[in-house]
Design an enzyme around this catalytic site. Structure first.
Site, PDB file in Angstrom:
ATOM      1  N   ASP A 218      38.377  41.299  34.705  1.00  0.00           N
ATOM      2  CA  ASP A 218      39.238  42.308  35.332  1.00  0.00           C
ATOM      3  C   ASP A 218      38.507  43.716  35.268  1.00  0.00           C
ATOM      4  OD1 ASP A 218      41.355  40.426  35.228  1.00  0.00           O
ATOM      5  OD2 ASP A 218      42.604  41.395  34.239  1.00  0.00           O
TER       6      ASP A 218
ATOM      7  N   HIS B 110      36.592  41.379  30.604  1.00  0.00           N
ATOM      8  CA  HIS B 110      36.655  42.628  31.291  1.00  0.00           C
ATOM      9  C   HIS B 110      35.082  42.849  31.766  1.00  0.00           C
ATOM     10  CE1 HIS B 110      40.495  42.720  29.598  1.00  0.00           C
ATOM     11  NE2 HIS B 110      40.984  43.400  30.675  1.00  0.00           N
TER      12      HIS B 110
END
Length: 282
Positions: A102, A247
């Site tokens: 992400d 992430h």
């Protein structure tokens, strides 16, 4: 009937045929077939007022260029059923895992993650933020070239539950536009920032042709817990169909980069297969 009456009727028929032939010849001359111009009686002047619009010939109408034509219209996204909760797992055969990242792309960390994935011939899903993607379109192009999936993670990573519906749509649409330009197609998956979903997010995502995808295993790498902690979370949570959240932007992601180099080959050696999400609705 008397003989002279028959002759008179025959002469009338012959005269009528001659008149029709003369009219046809005059029409041909009027089209340019004769050597001398044909003189026609001028038409009466039109009455005052606006002229009526006459429909052009069909062939002429089709040949007229369309004003502002910019190519074929973009296909509308496929209509999807509105879900009330996101997907948490992805069904599949065998020991499959979906790996997602992400908040990127970030030129400091995303290229290293892509290098590791390429080394082990693994494809992942990147939920990108529009403002990051807009500045790093080359990384989205690389993702497309290497077979990764790019999803929509809004433009500026806001908390959707605090936004008006129009603002949520803008966050989604702007990001989808950037993805389409850099990646080559519009995203088919959407993930709400912070995992904060609401009815508007589900409805708008479906209208824009996107399925909602959450996660099963959270590495908590955004807390920078240490490389070993991230590795343990992935290996302990590994199971068929799980979706792993990591992430590649939003802070210092060097621990994520190092952890991936450790746990990815371990899971592959254990018989796991890393895959990308599959759409249930074509």
């Amino acid at each position: 009937m008397k003989k002279d009456q028959l002759l008179t009727r025959r002469r009338a028929l012959i005269a009528g045929a001659a008149a029709l032939g003369a009219a046809g010849t005059a029409g041909a001359l009027a089209l340019g077939g004769g050597e001398e111009p044909v003189r026609r009686t001028p038409a009466p002047a039109p009455a005052a007022g606006p002229k009526p619009h006459s429909a052009p010939a069909s062939s002429a109408y089709r040949l007229q260029p369309l004003t502002g034509y910019g190519g074929p219209p973009r296909a509308a996204p496929a209509k999807l059923p509105v879900r009330h909760e996101p997907f948490l797992r992805m069904p599949g055969r065998g020991r499959t895992i979906v790996l997602t990242f992400d908040d990127g792309p970030d030129p400091r960390y995303t290229p290293h993650i892509l290098d590791t994935l390429a080394e082990y011939e693994v494809r992942a899903t990147f939920f990108v933020c529009g403002e990051m993607a807009d500045w790093n379109r080359d990384l989205l192009s690389r993702m497309a070239d290497e077979g990764h999936v790019v999803g929509n993670h809004t433009w500026s990573h806001p908390l959707l539950t605090r936004l008006r519906r129009s603002k949520i749509r803008s966050e989604m649409e702007r990001t989808s536009d950037v993805i389409e330009k850099a990646y080559g197609e519009r995203p088919q998956w959407f993930r709400a920032p912070y995992g904060a979903w609401n009815r508007a997010a589900f409805q708008l995502g479906a209208e824009l042709g996107m399925e909602p995808l959450a996660w099963t295993v959270d590495t908590l790498d955004w807390t920078t817990p240490g490389t070993r902690s991230i590795v343990h979370r992935v290996e302990d949570g590994a199971a068929p169909g799980v979706v792993v959240l990591s992430h590649d932007a939003g802070g210092n992601r060097s621990q994520t980069v190092r952890a991936l180099r450790t746990w990815l080959p371990h899971l592959l050696d254990s018989g796991y297969h890393i895959t990308v999400p599959r759409r249930r609705h074509a």
